[in-house]
Design a protein around this motif. Structure first.
Motif, PDB file in Angstrom:
ATOM      1  N   ASN A 149       5.499  -4.060  -4.282  1.00  0.00           N
ATOM      2  CA  ASN A 149       3.979  -4.676  -3.704  1.00  0.00           C
ATOM      3  C   ASN A 149       3.023  -3.296  -3.695  1.00  0.00           C
ATOM      4  N   GLN A 162       5.854 -12.190  -6.870  1.00  0.00           N
ATOM      5  CA  GLN A 162       6.635 -11.778  -5.604  1.00  0.00           C
ATOM      6  C   GLN A 162       7.579 -13.536  -5.577  1.00  0.00           C
ATOM      7  N   TYR A 200      -0.041  -3.286  -6.237  1.00  0.00           N
ATOM      8  CA  TYR A 200      -1.591  -3.270  -5.776  1.00  0.00           C
ATOM      9  C   TYR A 200      -2.289  -2.118  -5.635  1.00  0.00           C
ATOM     10  N   ARG A 225      10.935  -4.867  -1.486  1.00  0.00           N
ATOM     11  CA  ARG A 225       9.683  -5.802  -1.564  1.00  0.00           C
ATOM     12  C   ARG A 225       8.197  -4.986  -1.396  1.00  0.00           C
ATOM     13  N   GLU A 226       8.326  -4.290  -0.327  1.00  0.00           N
ATOM     14  CA  GLU A 226       7.065  -3.478   0.035  1.00  0.00           C
ATOM     15  C   GLU A 226       6.881  -2.434  -1.003  1.00  0.00           C
TER      16      GLU A 226
END
Length: 504
Positions: free
Chosen positions: A332, A358, A336, A328-329
């Motif tokens: 992201n 997400q 981003y 997930r990170e």
């Protein structure tokens, strides 16, 4: 159990919004799950929140399932819509009975094309909406005749409908329609307009009509975004829902809670359409291109950017990946820090769209398989991820860590213990031990099979210099070859999850 209609719904004590009688303001080509969970949902909310007071008449663009029209008409246009998903981490399961649909017409049934043409001449009609699939907006010379009942193609049907309206109102400039094309092709509205012009020319229709068609009517290209599974597949869940609702619904529909509709058109269109007043996520913009880029680079790019490595790491479902902190990170950080800075839209808008991604990937109601997303990943990575990769390098003069790792993960996925080349795929084995079938263009599969015995260095060089894949030699970018090789070796030696973690 009785089938849903207005009387049956009233007997259940349903207390949601319902509008039984209103003039038909929309002719909609397409009666499928997507339009009913998206376009008709927005019109239904506009009736409730903006007092729009309009109904939609559905027209089946092809004649292969006339029973669908019968089902919709038996229910007097009513159907139950469930919008399901995750918003700000919270599970959402909203039910709404949609009442903006008046009827459904199969123009291939006896006398029904005449009903479509009669509606074309109605002074109440304002809008035509369509989703006839990617293949629907097409022109083939000679495939449809003016007086055919009905003409074969959708653009031919629309041309005939517009001609009927032109005749009914003697070419009045204020009787043109707003045409909202939702087909999943670039410049859908412009392409539809071209097709209509081709049919008008083929049929020898007078120039005054052609001028009216192009000036009095507003052909809008639009971008649609909502995942629509369409139905509930579990018979037990369906039975429980019908028991709770108190009626049988033959055309019940299911969509994700997220939805955005971007309509390209002149500024006055925002005031003419009821959506802004209704407060729904529909916007009118002068150019839909930046929003298309937003969707492709962020939503689709996120999928292609992390799923191949996640599959090698032992994951099968998108939602499960969102429950893994590393994956997930990684996603992201890619979005981003590497994708959003390269996009030409308001940064707050982009951040909000990325935040919704997400939630959408964490949808508890949709089991989105990584292997289904992996289909045609060569062209997908090129279209969805390569532009962000190249623009980041151009702007920052350095390699984006996550996107570079994503490229290495793509190579790892296509070269993981290759077993055989079959007629329709490339069979590989993932570290967990099971085999999987990669499906892609034959030339791409042949390439990886031919290089199955390469060293990591030779494989990376062959992939990056393959101009058929990327339209350029990527080794010309300083540092790319060494970085991708190091990432590929890390994936192979320590696993994809550890490799992703090295980027954080």
């Amino acid at each position: 159990m009785e089938t849903l209609n207005y009387k049956v719904l009233a007997q259940t004590g349903y207390n949601g919004y319902i509008l039984k009688d209103a003039p038909i303001k929309v002719m909609q080509f397409g009666e499928g799950n997507f339009l009913r969970a998206f376009v008709d949902y927005f019109f239904d909310v506009a009736n409730e929140k903006a007092g729009w007071n309009g109904k939609v008449s559905l027209v089946q663009p092809i004649g292969n399932f006339p029973q669908m029209a019968d089902w919709i008409n038996e229910q007097e246009g009513l159907y139950t819509l469930y919008l399901r998903g995750s918003e700000k981490g919270q599970k959402v399961d909203d039910k709404r009975v949609i009442s903006c649909v008046a009827n459904c017409v199969c123009p291939y049934s006896e006398g029904k094309w005449a009903e479509v043409l009669a509606l074309a001449a109605s002074p109440d009609l304002e809008i035509i909406a369509s989703n006839t699939t990617e293949a629907g907006i097409a022109y083939t010379k000679g495939d449809s005749e003016f007086d055919q009942v009905p003409p074969n193609s959708f653009p031919a049907k629309l041309t005939r409908v517009l001609y009927e309206r032109y005749k009914a109102f003697n070419g009045a400039a204020d009787k043109g329609l707003i045409i909202l094309s939702c087909e999943l092709i670039d410049n859908n509205g412009k392409e539809l307009q071209k097709c209509c012009n081709n049919y008008a020319a083929d049929w020898g229709l007078d120039q005054a009509f052609i001028d009216w068609m192009n000036t009095a009517n507003t052909f809008c290209s639009t971008l649609v975004d909502r995942i629509v599974p369409g139905r509930i597949r579990d018979p037990q869940e369906m039975a429980a829902i019908e028991e709770a609702n108190g009626y049988h619904d033959q055309v019940l529909d299911v969509g994700e809670v997220f939805g955005v509709w971007v309509i390209e058109g002149p500024a006055w269109l925002e005031g003419k359409l009821p959506f802004k007043k209704a407060g729904v996520n529909v916007m009118v913009v002068p150019d839909v291109t930046p929003y298309k880029k937003r969707k492709v680079r962020i939503l689709n790019g996120a999928h292609t950017g992390f799923v191949l490595g996640a599959y090698l790491a032992g994951y099968d479902i998108v939602r499960d990946c969102m429950h893994n902190d590393t994956i997930r990170e990684f996603m992201n950080k890619m979005l981003y820090e590497e994708v959003i800075p390269t996009l030409p839209l308001d940064k707050d808008d982009l951040m909000a769209f990325a935040a919704a991604v997400q939630d959408r990937f964490n949808n508890p109601f949709i089991n989105h398989e990584l292997m289904s997303i992996s289909l045609n990943s060569t062209s997908k990575w090129k279209a969805r991820n390569m532009p962000s990769f190249l623009e980041y390098i151009k702007e920052k003069n350095e390699l984006p860590k996550c996107l570079t790792m994503s490229l290495a993960a793509y190579i790892a996925f296509y070269s993981s213990d290759i077993q055989e080349r079959t007629a329709d795929g490339l069979i590989c084995k993932r570290p967990a031990g099971n085999t999987y079938k990669i499906q892609d263009d034959a030339w791409a599969l042949d390439f990886y099979y031919a290089h199955k015995d390469d060293s990591a260095a030779d494989l990376v060089h062959a992939v990056l210099t393959n101009t058929q894949m990327w339209d350029q030699d990527l080794t010309a970018i300083p540092g790319v070859e060494a970085a991708v090789l190091a990432d590929l070796e890390l994936i192979r030696s320590q696993g994809a999850e550890a490799a992703y973690k090295s980027c954080l």
